[in-house]
Motif scaffolding. Structure first.
Motif, mmCIF file in Angstrom:
data_model
loop_
_atom_site.group_PDB
_atom_site.id
_atom_site.type_symbol
_atom_site.label_atom_id
_atom_site.label_comp_id
_atom_site.label_asym_id
_atom_site.label_seq_id
_atom_site.Cartn_x
_atom_site.Cartn_y
_atom_site.Cartn_z
ATOM 1 N N LEU A 38 5.510 -83.990 -78.804
ATOM 2 C CA LEU A 38 5.811 -84.860 -77.671
ATOM 3 C C LEU A 38 4.668 -85.822 -77.364
ATOM 4 C CD1 LEU A 38 7.678 -82.468 -75.234
ATOM 5 C CD2 LEU A 38 8.608 -84.416 -76.470
ATOM 6 N N SER A 39 3.435 -85.380 -77.572
ATOM 7 C CA SER A 39 2.287 -86.250 -77.334
ATOM 8 C C SER A 39 2.350 -87.475 -78.248
ATOM 9 C CB SER A 39 0.981 -85.488 -77.555
ATOM 10 O OG SER A 39 -0.113 -86.337 -77.356
ATOM 11 N N GLN A 40 2.664 -87.257 -79.514
ATOM 12 C CA GLN A 40 2.789 -88.376 -80.450
ATOM 13 C C GLN A 40 3.955 -89.283 -80.058
ATOM 14 O OE1 GLN A 40 0.676 -89.063 -83.058
ATOM 15 N NE2 GLN A 40 -0.531 -87.461 -82.103
ATOM 16 N N PHE A 41 5.046 -88.663 -79.655
ATOM 17 C CA PHE A 41 6.240 -89.393 -79.249
ATOM 18 C C PHE A 41 5.947 -90.266 -78.025
ATOM 19 C CE2 PHE A 41 10.424 -89.549 -77.137
ATOM 20 C CZ PHE A 41 11.209 -90.002 -78.183
ATOM 21 N N VAL A 42 5.339 -89.663 -77.005
ATOM 22 C CA VAL A 42 5.026 -90.379 -75.769
ATOM 23 C C VAL A 42 3.992 -91.471 -76.031
ATOM 24 C CG1 VAL A 42 3.970 -90.139 -73.472
ATOM 25 C CG2 VAL A 42 5.667 -88.481 -74.240
ATOM 26 N N ASP A 43 3.008 -91.200 -76.886
ATOM 27 C CA ASP A 43 1.980 -92.185 -77.197
ATOM 28 C C ASP A 43 2.597 -93.427 -77.829
ATOM 29 O OD1 ASP A 43 -0.872 -92.843 -77.207
ATOM 30 O OD2 ASP A 43 -0.666 -92.811 -79.395
ATOM 31 N N GLN A 44 3.558 -93.233 -78.724
ATOM 32 C CA GLN A 44 4.232 -94.381 -79.343
ATOM 33 C C GLN A 44 5.000 -95.197 -78.299
ATOM 34 O OE1 GLN A 44 4.011 -95.609 -82.490
ATOM 35 N NE2 GLN A 44 2.393 -94.081 -82.677
ATOM 36 N N MET A 45 5.610 -94.510 -77.352
ATOM 37 C CA MET A 45 6.328 -95.238 -76.293
ATOM 38 C C MET A 45 5.352 -95.999 -75.406
ATOM 39 S SD MET A 45 9.526 -92.876 -75.067
ATOM 40 C CE MET A 45 8.507 -91.683 -74.253
ATOM 41 N N TRP A 63 -7.381 -94.137 -72.341
ATOM 42 C CA TRP A 63 -6.585 -93.700 -71.195
ATOM 43 C C TRP A 63 -5.174 -93.328 -71.641
ATOM 44 C CZ3 TRP A 63 -2.058 -95.767 -69.312
ATOM 45 C CH2 TRP A 63 -1.618 -95.269 -68.097
ATOM 46 N N ARG A 64 -4.586 -94.165 -72.512
ATOM 47 C CA ARG A 64 -3.229 -93.915 -72.991
ATOM 48 C C ARG A 64 -3.145 -92.583 -73.723
ATOM 49 N NH1 ARG A 64 -2.379 -97.838 -76.790
ATOM 50 N NH2 ARG A 64 -2.723 -96.316 -78.409
ATOM 51 N N SER A 65 -4.145 -92.261 -74.511
ATOM 52 C CA SER A 65 -4.161 -91.001 -75.251
ATOM 53 C C SER A 65 -4.179 -89.804 -74.294
ATOM 54 C CB SER A 65 -5.384 -90.955 -76.168
ATOM 55 O OG SER A 65 -5.512 -89.694 -76.751
ATOM 56 N N PHE A 66 -5.045 -89.864 -73.289
ATOM 57 C CA PHE A 66 -5.121 -88.775 -72.310
ATOM 58 C C PHE A 66 -3.827 -88.665 -71.507
ATOM 59 C CE2 PHE A 66 -9.846 -89.451 -72.554
ATOM 60 C CZ PHE A 66 -10.109 -88.243 -73.180
ATOM 61 N N MET A 67 -3.269 -89.803 -71.137
ATOM 62 C CA MET A 67 -2.035 -89.804 -70.367
ATOM 63 C C MET A 67 -0.876 -89.255 -71.204
ATOM 64 S SD MET A 67 -0.794 -90.282 -67.511
ATOM 65 C CE MET A 67 -0.540 -91.481 -66.283
ATOM 66 N N SER A 68 -0.824 -89.594 -72.475
ATOM 67 C CA SER A 68 0.218 -89.065 -73.361
ATOM 68 C C SER A 68 0.127 -87.552 -73.462
ATOM 69 C CB SER A 68 0.095 -89.674 -74.758
ATOM 70 O OG SER A 68 0.277 -91.053 -74.720
ATOM 71 N N ASP A 69 -1.084 -87.042 -73.606
ATOM 72 C CA ASP A 69 -1.271 -85.588 -73.669
ATOM 73 C C ASP A 69 -0.833 -84.914 -72.371
ATOM 74 O OD1 ASP A 69 -2.262 -85.799 -76.226
ATOM 75 O OD2 ASP A 69 -4.370 -85.654 -75.625
ATOM 76 N N ILE A 71 1.315 -86.025 -70.063
ATOM 77 C CA ILE A 71 2.767 -86.118 -69.891
ATOM 78 C C ILE A 71 3.473 -85.117 -70.796
ATOM 79 C CG2 ILE A 71 4.777 -87.594 -70.309
ATOM 80 C CD1 ILE A 71 3.050 -89.959 -69.359
ATOM 81 N N SER A 72 3.031 -85.021 -72.044
ATOM 82 C CA SER A 72 3.692 -84.096 -72.980
ATOM 83 C C SER A 72 3.497 -82.647 -72.540
ATOM 84 C CB SER A 72 3.173 -84.297 -74.401
ATOM 85 O OG SER A 72 1.805 -83.958 -74.491
ATOM 86 N N GLN A 73 2.325 -82.292 -72.052
ATOM 87 C CA GLN A 73 2.095 -80.926 -71.586
ATOM 88 C C GLN A 73 2.953 -80.626 -70.363
ATOM 89 O OE1 GLN A 73 0.229 -78.635 -73.339
ATOM 90 N NE2 GLN A 73 1.317 -77.276 -71.972
ATOM 91 N N SER A 74 3.098 -81.600 -69.497
ATOM 92 C CA SER A 74 3.945 -81.432 -68.322
ATOM 93 C C SER A 74 5.405 -81.223 -68.727
ATOM 94 C CB SER A 74 3.821 -82.658 -67.421
ATOM 95 O OG SER A 74 4.690 -82.564 -66.331
ATOM 96 N N LEU A 75 5.860 -81.970 -69.719
ATOM 97 C CA LEU A 75 7.231 -81.800 -70.208
ATOM 98 C C LEU A 75 7.450 -80.409 -70.792
ATOM 99 C CD1 LEU A 75 7.817 -85.262 -71.919
ATOM 100 C CD2 LEU A 75 9.023 -84.370 -69.919
ATOM 101 N N VAL A 76 6.482 -79.935 -71.568
ATOM 102 C CA VAL A 76 6.598 -78.603 -72.171
ATOM 103 C C VAL A 76 6.582 -77.531 -71.095
ATOM 104 C CG1 VAL A 76 5.427 -76.926 -73.652
ATOM 105 C CG2 VAL A 76 5.691 -79.279 -74.415
ATOM 106 N N ASP A 77 5.720 -77.690 -70.085
ATOM 107 C CA ASP A 77 5.654 -76.710 -68.998
ATOM 108 C C ASP A 77 6.960 -76.623 -68.223
ATOM 109 O OD1 ASP A 77 3.064 -76.138 -69.704
ATOM 110 O OD2 ASP A 77 2.155 -77.354 -68.116
#
Length: 99
Positions: A38-45, A63-69, A71-77
């Motif tokens: 999801l981190s890779q997916f969100v980063d591409q978006m 910033w985008r890299s940290f934000m992608s991580d 967001i993806s962790q929040s989605l998984v949680d």
């Protein structure tokens, strides 16, 4: 009369899959994999969003890299996309087949 076999609902199938998975390490690894995916997916978006007004340049990319991580962790949680459950069931099937 013809007996029609009962078709299990999606919720029942999901519960059966989860009950077959008993190794917490497999569950954790599956969640970690889903988070990376999801981190890779969100980063591409997020690459399509203009961040130059916020920080710009290299700082914006970091910033985008940290934000992608995050967001993806929040989605998984919150349950993710269901990818982790599928990976758990595959790992469990592999473990059962190997033993």
């Amino acid at each position: 009369m013809v007996d029609v076999p009962a078709i299990p609902s999606l919720a029942q199938s999901r519960l059966e899959l989860q009950s077959k998975v008993s190794d917490p390490q497999e569950a954790q690894k599956a969640k970690e994999f889903e988070a990376v995916f999801l981190s890779q997916f969100v980063d591409q978006m997020m690459k399509t969003v203009d961040t130059s007004t916020m920080t710009g340049g290299r700082d914006g990319d970091m910033w985008r890299s940290f934000m992608s991580d995050a967001i993806s962790q929040s989605l998984v949680d919150r349950g993710g996309l269901g990818l982790a459950q599928n990976i758990e069931s595959m790992l469990s099937a592999y473990r059962r087949g190997a033993s």
